[in-house]
Scaffold this motif. Structure first.
Motif, short mmCIF file in Angstrom:
data_model
loop_
_atom_site.label_atom_id
_atom_site.label_comp_id
_atom_site.label_asym_id
_atom_site.label_seq_id
_atom_site.Cartn_x
_atom_site.Cartn_y
_atom_site.Cartn_z
N ASP A 502 0.82 -1.22 0.00
CA ASP A 502 0.00 0.00 0.00
C ASP A 502 0.85 1.27 0.00
O ASP A 502 0.49 2.27 -0.63
N ALA A 503 1.99 1.24 0.68
CA ALA A 503 2.86 2.42 0.71
C ALA A 503 3.41 2.71 -0.68
O ALA A 503 3.45 3.88 -1.12
N LEU A 504 3.80 1.65 -1.40
CA LEU A 504 4.30 1.85 -2.76
C LEU A 504 3.19 2.37 -3.66
O LEU A 504 3.41 3.29 -4.47
N ALA A 510 1.06 9.31 -6.33
CA ALA A 510 1.45 10.72 -6.22
C ALA A 510 2.38 11.12 -7.36
O ALA A 510 2.25 12.21 -7.94
N GLU A 511 3.31 10.24 -7.69
CA GLU A 511 4.26 10.54 -8.77
C GLU A 511 3.56 10.57 -10.12
O GLU A 511 3.85 11.42 -10.98
N LEU A 512 2.61 9.65 -10.34
CA LEU A 512 1.87 9.65 -11.60
C LEU A 512 1.00 10.89 -11.73
O LEU A 512 0.82 11.43 -12.84
N ASP A 513 0.45 11.37 -10.62
CA ASP A 513 -0.32 12.62 -10.67
C ASP A 513 0.56 13.78 -11.11
O ASP A 513 0.12 14.66 -11.87
N ARG A 514 1.82 13.78 -10.65
CA ARG A 514 2.74 14.83 -11.07
C ARG A 514 3.04 14.71 -12.57
O ARG A 514 3.05 15.71 -13.29
N LEU A 515 3.27 13.49 -13.04
CA LEU A 515 3.53 13.29 -14.47
C LEU A 515 2.29 13.65 -15.30
O LEU A 515 2.41 14.14 -16.42
N ALA A 516 1.11 13.38 -14.73
CA ALA A 516 -0.12 13.68 -15.47
C ALA A 516 -0.27 15.17 -15.74
O ALA A 516 -0.81 15.58 -16.77
N GLU A 517 0.21 16.00 -14.82
CA GLU A 517 0.13 17.45 -15.04
C GLU A 517 0.91 17.85 -16.28
O GLU A 517 0.50 18.71 -17.04
N ASP A 518 2.06 17.21 -16.49
CA ASP A 518 2.85 17.48 -17.69
C ASP A 518 2.08 17.04 -18.94
O ASP A 518 2.07 17.74 -19.96
N GLY A 519 1.43 15.88 -18.87
CA GLY A 519 0.63 15.42 -19.99
C GLY A 519 -0.57 16.30 -20.26
O GLY A 519 -0.92 16.56 -21.42
#
Length: 611
Positions: A502-504, A510-519
């Motif tokens: 669950d921690a991973l 969270a990291e994918l949400d950051r990448l999604a902003e770039d997309g």
């Protein structure tokens, strides 16, 4: 009040669909290469549908957009006709891409022929980072600059930069890219941007492909865009999504045309009310088949023309069985293909002295009737298909078979035998992507398209136990039609390589949400507002100690594991509940809905059992 154009630029023909301002759809096929008449087939097709003279300027104010798939990059890869490319790699790994994975595609071959490498020269860079990011050896910028300058002075303008552990620790790659830009390299492909995943070989090959093909693709896109003025120009990517020509890169272009066919297949089936589909695209040289059961199937590691690539591509299985596949009798058995008569000389019935082919089998059996074909054959391109020579050649072949084997089969029975072999080849290709992966195709719809698809659809369906065949009114140009129905897409990837818990899952989300902003910013730059964008976060998971990853939606650890095991059981028939799951990578897919389907007329089916 503007036209829309959807184009599939193939190797032999370019299919062009023009949608008038009143919604009327027109189609046109033009030869992809005809230098005596025009410079580019796609632009020529637009001119013909607009009623313009050859070479006349295209009025940009009459065009809303142009959506296109192209084989420019594919042909450059197959013919090894890309840009001169330099590979920059960590010292000691000079031969890493040549050695590859040491796989043997033909295990019994005594003479191994390695594929020709795409890069012309290798520069070893003095630097080394550890797997934990520790600087083992700092980057020697002066030596790197000198080596890159020497390659530039020799005329090389494209560079692929791939350093050990550069997918995660990017400082050295970024600095090398800056140096290359300062020197003047016009194409700089960096592995942590092109394919930010583990495994040096796959990452390096993909970066080289991008550097090798992007300049050619950019020149073609700029040429087309230059003649279209301010018209919005979009290209189809290998993953089945569109992108504006400014974002179109070499690594994304390999399956540009066939991807449009899959999108067209899925969307037209949905319009007719069918959700589970087998795509059957039969052309002159080969047949492409695909499977769809609610979502596009993609592969992330692909080998094309001997080159490994790690980019999202729609899963397409190709078999060398097309209308032009040559029929052989070797003294004891019948064989169809893999060689093809092509367009010149073409099948025997084309009046150019060609060999007997699958098309001739259909002429012999009366499934193709010359009086319903255009009179475009023979030296003056004014004659019908030649049925007489087909009957004569099959009679000669039947006599040769009788003499060699004693088989008293009639010429028509010989033609039917060859046709049965071709059908079995195509049916087996469909089984590879469906039955062998746990899917029962008897409840699917066979969506058939391509120039030769309709001639064999019912035979293929019978061989597979399928009861529904769909042939769309635009089946002959369905790849071009798919360009018009596709959405804007972009994908962001990240390496993970850690056990799933669950921690991973929370950290990856969270990291994918950051990448999604770039997309989202990329799609917004292409005119797609945030409210029209859907997002899907996925994990590439595998059992610990294994190599095969499966795609599952990102959720908490328990649900992600349950989804993985359901997929694993579906494909392989078993699960390993006591093994840990490892997440190799994660992706976020962003889709900007085009709204193209809203304007299309649904296609009514003819009943559950009707062909």
């Amino acid at each position: 009040g503007q036209w829309q154009f959807w184009i599939d630029r193939g190797g032999t023909f370019t299919d062009v669909i023009g949608r008038r301002p009143d919604g009327t759809v027109l189609t046109r096929k033009v030869l992809s290469e005809n230098p005596e008449r025009y410079r580019d087939a796609a632009l020529q097709g637009i001119r013909e549908l607009l009623g313009l003279a050859d070479g006349a300027p295209i009025p940009a104010d009459q065009l809303e957009h142009v959506k296109m798939g192209t084989t420019v990059a594919t042909n450059a890869l197959l013919e090894r006709d890309g840009e001169r490319t330099l590979l920059a790699v960590t010292r000691g790994f000079h031969d890493a891409l040549r050695i590859g994975y040491q796989s043997r595609p033909d295990i019994f071959a005594q003479h191994i022929e390695l594929p020709e490498l795409l890069y012309e020269r290798v520069v070893e860079i003095d630097e080394r980072l550890g797997a934990d990011g520790e600087v083992i050896e700092p980057l020697d910028e002066a030596a790197a600059r000198q080596a890159l300058q020497a390659a530039y002075d020799d005329g090389i303008r494209a560079i692929a930069i791939c350093l050990v552990h550069g997918y995660r620790y990017t400082d050295h790659e970024a600095r090398l890219a800056a140096i290359a830009g300062e020197i003047g390299f016009t194409q700089v492909s960096v592995s942590h941007r092109v394919s930010p995943l583990m495994r040096l070989v796959g990452r390096g090959d993909t970066t080289v492909v991008d550097a090798y093909l992007s300049p050619i693709l950019r020149r073609y896109a700029d040429q087309v865009a230059g003649e279209l003025g301010d018209t919005r120009l979009m290209f189809m990517k290998s993953d089945g999504g569109l992108t504006e020509h400014r974002y179109f890169e070499g690594k994304d272009a390999i399956l540009s045309g066939p991807a449009g066919g899959i999108v067209g297949c899925v969307r037209t089936a949905a319009m007719a009310g069918y959700e589970r589909v087998i795509g059957f695209d039969m052309g002159g040289t080969s047949t492409d088949v695909s499977h769809y059961a609610g979502e596009y199937e993609r592969s992330f590691e692909t080998v094309i023309a001997g080159i490994r690539m790690r980019v999202p591509m729609l899963q397409i299985h190709t078999v060398a069985a097309g209308g032009g596949s040559i029929c052989h009798f070797d003294g004891s058995r019948y064989r169809v293909g893999p060689d093809s008569a092509g367009a010149d000389p073409g099948p025997a019935c084309y009046r150019r002295g060609g060999p007997l082919t699958v098309t001739d089998c259909n002429v012999m059996l009366g499934k193709l009737q010359p009086e319903f074909f255009p009179r475009v054959f023979g030296p003056e391109a004014d004659r019908p298909l030649d049925a007489a020579v087909v009957h004569e050649r099959f009679a000669e072949l039947a006599a040769a078979i009788r003499e060699a084997t004693g088989d008293e089969r009639s010429p028509a029975a010989v033609a039917e035998g060859f046709l049965r072999i071709a059908v079995e080849n195509m049916a087996n290709a469909i089984k590879e992507i469906s039955v062998q992966r746990g899917h029962d195709v008897t409840g699917y719809t066979l969506n058939c398209f391509g120039g030769a698809g309709g001639q064999h659809a019912c035979l293929v369906a019978d061989a597979l136990g399928m009861t529904r065949v769909l042939i769309h009114p635009h089946a002959g140009v369905l790849s071009a039609y798919g360009m018009g129905l596709a959405d804007l897409t972009t994908v962001r990837e990240m390496p993970v390589d850690a056990p799933l818990d669950d921690a991973l899952a929370a950290r990856v989300a969270a990291e994918l949400d950051r990448l999604a902003e770039d997309g989202l910013a990329e799609l917004a730059d292409q005119g797609c507002p945030r409210e029209r964008v859907s997002m899907r976060r996925r994990l590439h998971a595998k059992y610990e100690g294994t190599d095969t990853t499966l795609e599952v939606d990102l959720d908490d650890a328990e649900r992600s594991r349950a989804a993985f095991e359901a997929e694993h059981r579906q494909q392989f028939g078993f699960v390993m509940p006591h093994k840990r799951l490892v997440v190799a990578a994660a992706t976020v897919d962003l889709t900007g809905e085009s709204g193209a389907l809203d304007d299309e007329t649904p296609v009514a089916g003819r009943g559950s059992g009707a062909p």
